[in-house]
Design a protein around this motif. Structure first.
Motif, mmCIF file in Angstrom:
data_model
loop_
_atom_site.group_PDB
_atom_site.id
_atom_site.type_symbol
_atom_site.label_atom_id
_atom_site.label_comp_id
_atom_site.label_asym_id
_atom_site.label_seq_id
_atom_site.Cartn_x
_atom_site.Cartn_y
_atom_site.Cartn_z
ATOM 1 N N GLU A 26 0.780 -1.220 0.001
ATOM 2 C CA GLU A 26 -0.042 -0.105 0.032
ATOM 3 C C GLU A 26 0.741 1.172 0.023
ATOM 4 N N MET A 27 1.780 1.213 0.847
ATOM 5 C CA MET A 27 2.568 2.329 0.918
ATOM 6 C C MET A 27 3.277 2.422 -0.603
ATOM 7 N N MET A 28 4.117 1.574 -1.208
ATOM 8 C CA MET A 28 4.777 1.686 -2.314
ATOM 9 C C MET A 28 3.542 2.284 -3.454
ATOM 10 N N VAL A 29 2.381 1.701 -3.596
ATOM 11 C CA VAL A 29 1.440 2.230 -4.356
ATOM 12 C C VAL A 29 1.069 3.528 -3.959
ATOM 13 N N ALA A 30 1.039 4.144 -2.661
ATOM 14 C CA ALA A 30 0.905 5.576 -2.496
ATOM 15 C C ALA A 30 2.072 6.461 -2.883
ATOM 16 N N MET A 31 3.111 5.836 -3.032
ATOM 17 C CA MET A 31 4.357 6.794 -3.541
ATOM 18 C C MET A 31 4.353 6.608 -5.002
ATOM 19 N N GLY A 32 3.339 6.152 -5.721
ATOM 20 C CA GLY A 32 3.347 6.013 -7.141
ATOM 21 C C GLY A 32 4.127 4.736 -7.776
ATOM 22 N N GLN A 120 1.491 23.152 -2.137
ATOM 23 C CA GLN A 120 -0.241 23.119 -2.167
ATOM 24 C C GLN A 120 -0.604 21.875 -2.724
ATOM 25 N N LYS A 121 0.453 21.177 -3.700
ATOM 26 C CA LYS A 121 0.141 20.030 -4.264
ATOM 27 C C LYS A 121 0.029 18.687 -3.069
ATOM 28 N N TRP A 122 0.737 18.840 -2.008
ATOM 29 C CA TRP A 122 0.784 17.641 -1.242
ATOM 30 C C TRP A 122 -0.682 17.579 -0.513
ATOM 31 N N THR A 123 -0.876 16.270 -0.602
ATOM 32 C CA THR A 123 -2.309 15.752 -0.186
ATOM 33 C C THR A 123 -2.078 15.330 1.351
ATOM 34 N N PHE A 128 3.892 11.032 -0.115
ATOM 35 C CA PHE A 128 2.862 10.485 -1.132
ATOM 36 C C PHE A 128 2.344 11.587 -1.964
ATOM 37 N N ARG A 129 2.812 11.848 -3.107
ATOM 38 C CA ARG A 129 2.577 12.815 -3.899
ATOM 39 C C ARG A 129 1.362 12.442 -5.163
ATOM 40 N N THR A 130 0.837 13.274 -5.775
ATOM 41 C CA THR A 130 -0.364 12.820 -6.648
ATOM 42 C C THR A 130 0.021 12.349 -7.738
ATOM 43 N N SER A 131 1.246 12.491 -8.290
ATOM 44 C CA SER A 131 1.703 11.920 -9.714
ATOM 45 C C SER A 131 3.020 11.586 -9.674
ATOM 46 N N GLU A 132 3.462 10.550 -10.197
ATOM 47 C CA GLU A 132 4.800 10.076 -10.394
ATOM 48 C C GLU A 132 5.606 11.215 -11.169
ATOM 49 N N LYS A 133 4.990 11.992 -11.807
ATOM 50 C CA LYS A 133 5.579 13.228 -12.422
ATOM 51 C C LYS A 133 5.980 14.426 -11.628
ATOM 52 N N ASP A 134 5.630 14.081 -10.130
ATOM 53 C CA ASP A 134 6.007 15.002 -9.234
ATOM 54 C C ASP A 134 7.252 14.695 -8.536
ATOM 55 N N TYR A 135 7.719 13.693 -8.953
ATOM 56 C CA TYR A 135 8.996 12.994 -8.351
ATOM 57 C C TYR A 135 10.036 13.203 -9.562
ATOM 58 N N VAL A 136 11.410 13.845 -9.159
ATOM 59 C CA VAL A 136 12.481 13.818 -10.037
ATOM 60 C C VAL A 136 12.744 12.320 -10.308
ATOM 61 N N ILE A 137 12.899 11.356 -9.510
ATOM 62 C CA ILE A 137 12.729 10.058 -10.176
ATOM 63 C C ILE A 137 11.696 9.312 -9.591
ATOM 64 N N PRO A 138 10.911 9.121 -10.595
ATOM 65 C CA PRO A 138 9.834 8.275 -10.258
ATOM 66 C C PRO A 138 10.319 6.762 -9.627
#
Length: 190
Positions: A26-32, A120-123, A128-138
């Motif tokens: 679940e944690m891994m999924v939440a991190m994209g 403001q994108k932090w939920t 745990f971001r909203t999109s894998e594009k929000d990480y430099v390294i997904p």
């Protein structure tokens, strides 16, 4: 709500990690983490992980080809620095089961690098971001990196991995480079 590794249900000792493979998934999924990567890491079935993905994020896991190119990590200065950080964090977690080690390392990588994401994108927790594009390294690219990176050499002394970490001669920071790269300065100091 997900908790930080080492706290509550995400305890990071080996015995707890074995019992809590679903919580780690679940944690891994939440991190994209894409379902195929989470299934590979946890040894859960693809169907189980797709169900977790649907339950945690309310949508299907994205499809697409998995990373195959190590040079991707060298294509920008920020990727070079983030790659070195992730490899160092993962090395600190090697005593854990592989899925817990990577999840823990990626969680701390994501929290450390959260300043580059608009607040403001932090939920919730910035890891745990909203999109894998929000990480430099997904997540998927991070797992590919740590699974391929090695400082080992073959019998002839040739490195098994074409990437290596170097320490900048000017600032002392770690960065990722190609084994044939001549520079001794990090991308920030160049």
């Amino acid at each position: 709500m997900l908790e930080k590794p080492g706290v509550g249900r995400f305890a990071i000792d080996s015995k707890s990690a074995e019992r809590n493979v679903y919580e780690w998934a679940e944690m891994m999924v939440a991190m994209g983490g894409r379902s195929c990567v989470v299934a590979q890491l946890t040894k859960l079935s693809d169907a189980e992980v797709r169900g977790i993905y649907q339950r945690v994020l309310g949508r299907s896991s994205p499809s697409g080809q998995q990373p195959t190119d190590l040079n991707w990590y060298l294509r920008s200065p920020i990727r070079r620095l983030h790659s070195a950080l992730l490899v160092v964090l993962y090395a600190q977690c090697k005593h854990m089961p592989p899925y817990a080690a990577f999840a823990n390392a990626y969680y701390h990588y994501a929290r450390t690098t959260a300043a580059s994401v608009e607040r403001q994108k932090w939920t919730r927790d910035p890891a745990f971001r909203t999109s894998e594009k929000d990480y430099v390294i997904p997540f998927s690219r991070g797992y590919f990196l740590v699974s391929m990176y090695s400082d080992e050499t073959d019998a002839d002394g040739k490195r098994l991995c074409e990437l290596q970490m170097r320490r900048c001669k000017k600032c002392g920071g770690l960065y990722m480079s190609h084994i044939t790269e001549a520079s001794t300065l990090c991308p920030v100091c160049e």
